[in-house]
Design a protein around this motif. Sequence first.
Motif, PDB file in Angstrom:
ATOM      1  N   ILE A  69      12.200   5.270  13.292  1.00 36.85           N
ATOM      2  CA  ILE A  69      10.795   5.027  12.951  1.00 36.85           C
ATOM      3  C   ILE A  69      10.513   3.562  13.222  1.00 36.85           C
ATOM      4  CG2 ILE A  69       9.043   5.167  11.133  1.00 36.85           C
ATOM      5  CD1 ILE A  69      11.017   7.105   9.682  1.00 36.85           C
ATOM      6  N   ILE A  84       7.645   6.909  16.464  1.00 38.99           N
ATOM      7  CA  ILE A  84       8.775   7.814  16.255  1.00 38.99           C
ATOM      8  C   ILE A  84       9.521   7.938  17.574  1.00 38.99           C
ATOM      9  CG2 ILE A  84       9.484  10.159  15.650  1.00 38.99           C
ATOM     10  CD1 ILE A  84       6.892  10.393  14.009  1.00 38.99           C
ATOM     11  N   VAL A 139      16.491   9.976  14.858  1.00 32.49           N
ATOM     12  CA  VAL A 139      15.100   9.530  14.797  1.00 32.49           C
ATOM     13  C   VAL A 139      15.062   8.068  14.383  1.00 32.49           C
ATOM     14  CG1 VAL A 139      12.824   9.884  13.779  1.00 32.49           C
ATOM     15  CG2 VAL A 139      14.348  11.833  14.102  1.00 32.49           C
ATOM     16  N   ALA A 182       3.838  13.514  11.344  1.00 34.36           N
ATOM     17  CA  ALA A 182       5.263  13.214  11.231  1.00 34.36           C
ATOM     18  C   ALA A 182       6.015  14.408  10.660  1.00 34.36           C
ATOM     19  CB  ALA A 182       5.473  11.975  10.363  1.00 34.36           C
ATOM     20  N   LEU A 242       8.953  12.838   7.584  1.00 30.02           N
ATOM     21  CA  LEU A 242       9.934  13.398   8.516  1.00 30.02           C
ATOM     22  C   LEU A 242      11.036  14.154   7.778  1.00 30.02           C
ATOM     23  CD1 LEU A 242      10.142  10.393  10.987  1.00 30.02           C
ATOM     24  CD2 LEU A 242       9.655  12.754  11.673  1.00 30.02           C
TER      25      LEU A 242
END
Length: 450
Positions: free
Chosen positions: A99, A111, A97, A25, A62
């Motif tokens: 998750i 992701i 993004v 990640a 991330l």
Amino acid sequence: MKRRYFGTDGIRGQANIFPMTPDLAMRVGIAVGTIFRRGAHRHRVVIGKDTRLSGYMLENALVAGFTAAGVDAFVLGPIPTPAVAMLTRSLRADIGVMISASHNPFEDNGIKLFGPDGYKLSDDIESQIEELLDQDLSMQLARSNEIGRAKRIDGVHDRYIEHAKRTLPRDVTLKGLRIAIDCANGAAYKVAPAALWELGADVVSIGTEPNGTNINLDCGSTSPAALSKKVHEVRADIGIALDGDADRVLIVDEKGTIIDGDQLMAVIADSWAAEGTLRGGGIVATVMSNLGLERYLQSRKLSLQRTKVGDRYVVEHMRENGFNIGGEQSGHIVLSDFGTTGDGLVAALQVLSSVKRLGKPVSEVCHKFTPVPQVLKNVRISAGKPLEDNAVRQAIADAEAALSKNGRLLIRPSGTEPLIRVMAEGDDRGQVERIVDELVSVIGSVRHAA
């Protein structure tokens, strides 16, 4: 070329097992940050998540990756996937993004990536990311004085609620409707009930107590029995079942009957065609949508354009050919007048708009056609290419000839598992079942011979 990380909808797998590890990640953050670090402005990423326990771990990883690449990270917390797509554009972010592993159990996570336009990334950009992930990323790190900052953003729930509310026609209110909603203990557990209540509905909510491990557990669009029971219990006019990241929706009518995405697309297409807002002369769906939907649309002088399985292919076809309704039988419905990806709440609001305007029960409004009998079976394979075998090809040709104009045959390898999916549909259920069983047997015998 087979890809190592990306599947049909981002990167997905079991949490803390490759590829869904904090190490990868972080590398994704560095790689994606590098690719989207264009120009001299301060770059930013918005990061949302659903309610899985592993979301905390992946979120922090991330953030570390993006800030190391010199990108400012705006952390949204639990919020639906369509909200992330919307906020990517609204906040002028370079990348978005989410998750989430969508409708999968809590042990999985994923992701999903969005470009600055709010659309999911193309195959070409995903290939660029994959190439970077396998390289030494130390040369891509920002200088010490250019490291990104991270902060949590307040008010994002309110932004999305207002966005969703604006998609309901101004002359429509939900007053007088009792709505039961199942949020799957997922990303929409706050925003969806709030939006419905603010629009005037009497709202009964279930699946709104996430604990990190109960997302999609016996609830939501993949397990709508709980909602069907609640609709009976509270005598609701309609039930709305979302999935873990709220990009899918199924409806339960006042009788407790479950209504899938094919029927919902037909409802919305009918409504928009009557209003003169339908574009493209029909809708876009995947090869899995029922033949009954295609026939219904033809009876309305509308077309059904089919794509490969996967919402990204639906969206690509919509954008290239000027359609504004598309989706999947599973309830992943894309309404491009309002968003760039599937949005369960927004799709439900369009259905509710039809219910209110027509003044009829949901069971009447949402039963546009009788689905054609459809049978799907899987054949597990370990090696070889059985679909290239002459005996299999002949069996497929015979099956297609037998169905002729009274049905449809679809045989495809799974994009995520070592399976060949055999699906047939037609007016004669017995014939469809025989055809599928025969093809499964032939493919299975070739598999064993190999």
